[in-house]
Design a protein around this motif. Structure first.
Motif, mmCIF file in Angstrom:
data_model
loop_
_atom_site.group_PDB
_atom_site.id
_atom_site.type_symbol
_atom_site.label_atom_id
_atom_site.label_comp_id
_atom_site.label_asym_id
_atom_site.label_seq_id
_atom_site.Cartn_x
_atom_site.Cartn_y
_atom_site.Cartn_z
ATOM 1 N N ILE A 15 0.865 -1.188 0.000
ATOM 2 C CA ILE A 15 0.000 0.000 0.000
ATOM 3 C C ILE A 15 0.898 1.232 0.000
ATOM 4 O O ILE A 15 1.631 1.477 0.961
ATOM 5 C CB ILE A 15 -0.933 0.021 1.227
ATOM 6 N N ALA A 16 0.820 1.988 -1.097
ATOM 7 C CA ALA A 16 1.582 3.237 -1.166
ATOM 8 C C ALA A 16 0.690 4.338 -0.612
ATOM 9 O O ALA A 16 -0.360 4.643 -1.188
ATOM 10 C CB ALA A 16 1.985 3.533 -2.608
ATOM 11 N N GLY A 17 1.096 4.912 0.502
ATOM 12 C CA GLY A 17 0.259 5.912 1.162
ATOM 13 C C GLY A 17 -0.482 5.263 2.301
ATOM 14 O O GLY A 17 -1.422 4.480 2.075
ATOM 15 N N ILE A 18 -0.097 5.563 3.546
ATOM 16 C CA ILE A 18 -0.720 4.887 4.695
ATOM 17 C C ILE A 18 -1.519 5.907 5.523
ATOM 18 O O ILE A 18 -1.584 5.816 6.757
ATOM 19 C CB ILE A 18 0.312 4.096 5.541
ATOM 20 N N GLY A 19 -2.147 6.849 4.825
ATOM 21 C CA GLY A 19 -2.974 7.869 5.475
ATOM 22 C C GLY A 19 -4.402 7.375 5.667
ATOM 23 O O GLY A 19 -4.635 6.172 5.887
ATOM 24 N N LEU A 20 -5.357 8.291 5.587
ATOM 25 C CA LEU A 20 -6.754 7.947 5.870
ATOM 26 C C LEU A 20 -7.240 6.768 5.035
ATOM 27 O O LEU A 20 -7.775 5.784 5.562
ATOM 28 C CB LEU A 20 -7.658 9.171 5.615
ATOM 29 N N ILE A 21 -7.063 6.839 3.709
ATOM 30 C CA ILE A 21 -7.619 5.808 2.823
ATOM 31 C C ILE A 21 -6.792 4.529 2.870
ATOM 32 O O ILE A 21 -7.320 3.434 3.110
ATOM 33 C CB ILE A 21 -7.736 6.351 1.372
ATOM 34 N N GLY A 22 -5.482 4.662 2.680
ATOM 35 C CA GLY A 22 -4.615 3.481 2.696
ATOM 36 C C GLY A 22 -4.637 2.790 4.052
ATOM 37 O O GLY A 22 -4.719 1.556 4.140
#
Lengths: 297, 297
Positions: free
Chosen positions: A10-17
């Protein structure tokens, strides 16, 4: 169908990821999840929060044995990331994203990949006003919709895998052609945001000349809520869905021009007709939405 | 200051007029309240609900011994009503209203009255989506604002009486010049309604060509709530505050034109600046509003 992927990047581990990962864990997914990001501290925190098992700051370093790569990064970062991915990913790896505009992701993929069989774009209709590694939670997608927009070249297996992963997060999944998706969301999501940002900007400009905002009543906070959305994300949406946004914005401006003319002419009947149609359309929409909630109960 | 009026006539016993009467009763007002309206059944119901002691279908018939006449009727009905009143009202009677536009009430009063000493326009910033004789309730004005907009010729005693009556209903009262009121509300209330009606109308038109509304998410109902307002009332507001509404609508159209141009030019910096300014302005407004609620606690 069962989920096939065992190794997910998962590239991007913010809200969506982050929420995607946590929701998969909640559903019992026991494979490997590797987080990719730029901020090492946030990546370490993602491991602590159970979002991922391990992490890397380079997608090229970890994509090689991924079964699926999810891009949950700002749209402005997508092209670079796909370029890095293209040199490192295995032939069978499914590549998906969670961006708000689909054709621009497909165009970027087309620039970097020759085989588009495993590219399956998707758009989860969910979010909160928060962002960052602390923002994700495992129920973000419960009963929300995810629109999957396969390419003509997408393999059925890849489309099924992306849809099953989203179903596992709690979402319901529907398919749409990418350009149709972008047109629909230009109208129902991008235009309202653009209208709200512009409305608040206009009131702010007037407020500089003569104080008006302090008289705003409770309704102000309702109808301008979407103007508190992330400016960079919405800038990117306007730029990545430019022609569709310009098209609906043009239609809105034409409608306002008409109304301006009608008020200027004191054309009472036309003003009332427009307001009545709008009220009926909104009331009918809400009725239909409430009926469909009843049916699904 | 104590309330002086003993005989009050309220023309229009719907949401605003009915709530005004019920709130005065709640505050202990024990004088006479006479309701005036066109619908005899509604008037009888108003007596049953305790809104008024008695009623008439003709304002001329009952205005003669009123201390105060409140006009709580649609703005389109105001001119006729003032014409009828002019022939029947006593010299000392205070005349007030509860309309959303002030200068047009003053202009109408000027057409029918030569003595403007006892004319005191006011605008309660309160309402619900309901209307009619069943809609009024005694706490509608609690902690809401009422803007009193005296004329240069209004007597201090008349202004005080109108302010005291509104304070008795639970509202806080502030004064503003009539034209300033109309400019302020054109910006913070009339423009947002016009923008919301036009936005829903635009989406409705697009929906006729290709189905989009069924994909609208939860936010749609928030930011379009004001487009479910009464079309006739808002038509009247646009017509009665025409020049101020055209002015702010022109500013909004100019802002949308700028944004359209910026998106067309892919002018990333300008788009982001506008969105950021809007977000900051809204966030600052909400912060100030929440601070002022804290202070008043």
């Amino acid at each position: 169908m069962p989920i096939v992927s065992q190794r997910i990047v998962i590239a991007g581990i913010g809200l969506i990821g982050g929420s995607f990962a946590l929701a998969l864990r909640r559903a019992g997914f026991d494979g490997q999840i590797t987080g990719v990001g730029r901020d090492e501290k946030a990546l370490r925190r993602a491991v602590e929060r159970g979002i991922c098992n391990d992490y890397s700051r380079s997608i090229a370093e970890v994509a090689g044995d991924a079964d699926l790569v999810m891009h949950a990064v700002p749209m402005g970062a997508m092209d670079d990331l796909l370029a890095q991915l293209a040199g490192s990913v295995a032939e069978h790896t499914v590549i998906t994203d969670a961006g708000s505009v689909k054709q621009s992701f497909i165009d970027a993929a087309g620039r970097h990949f020759t085989n588009l069989q495993h590219i399956v774009p998707a758009h989860p209709i969910a979010g909160t006003e928060h962002s960052g590694v602390e923002a994700g939670f495992d129920s973000l997608f419960d009963n929300r919709r995810v629109i999957v927009t396969p390419l003509a070249t997408s393999s059925a297996a890849a489309v099924t895998e992306v849809a099953e992963l989203w179903r596992a997060t709690g979402a319901s999944v529907e398919q749409m052609a990418p350009r149709r998706h972008d047109d629909v969301f230009a109208a129902i999501s991008h235009l309202p945001h653009v209208a709200a940002f512009s409305l608040v900007e206009t009131l702010h400009r007037i407020d500089q000349e003569e104080e008006v905002l302090r008289f705003a009543a409770g309704g102000f906070s309702d109808f301008t809520r979407i103007a508190s959305s992330d400016p960079v994300m919405w800038r990117d949406i306007c730029l990545h869905n430019r022609s569709a946004v310009l098209d609906v914005l043009g239609q809105y401006r034409a409608c306002l021009d008409e109304l301006h003319q009608a008020i200027d002419n004191a054309d009472s009947a036309s003003i009332e007709q427009m307001f009545s149609r709008a009220k009926s359309a909104r009331d009918a929409y809400l009725q239909a939405a409430s009926d469909s909630i009843q049916e699904s109960k």
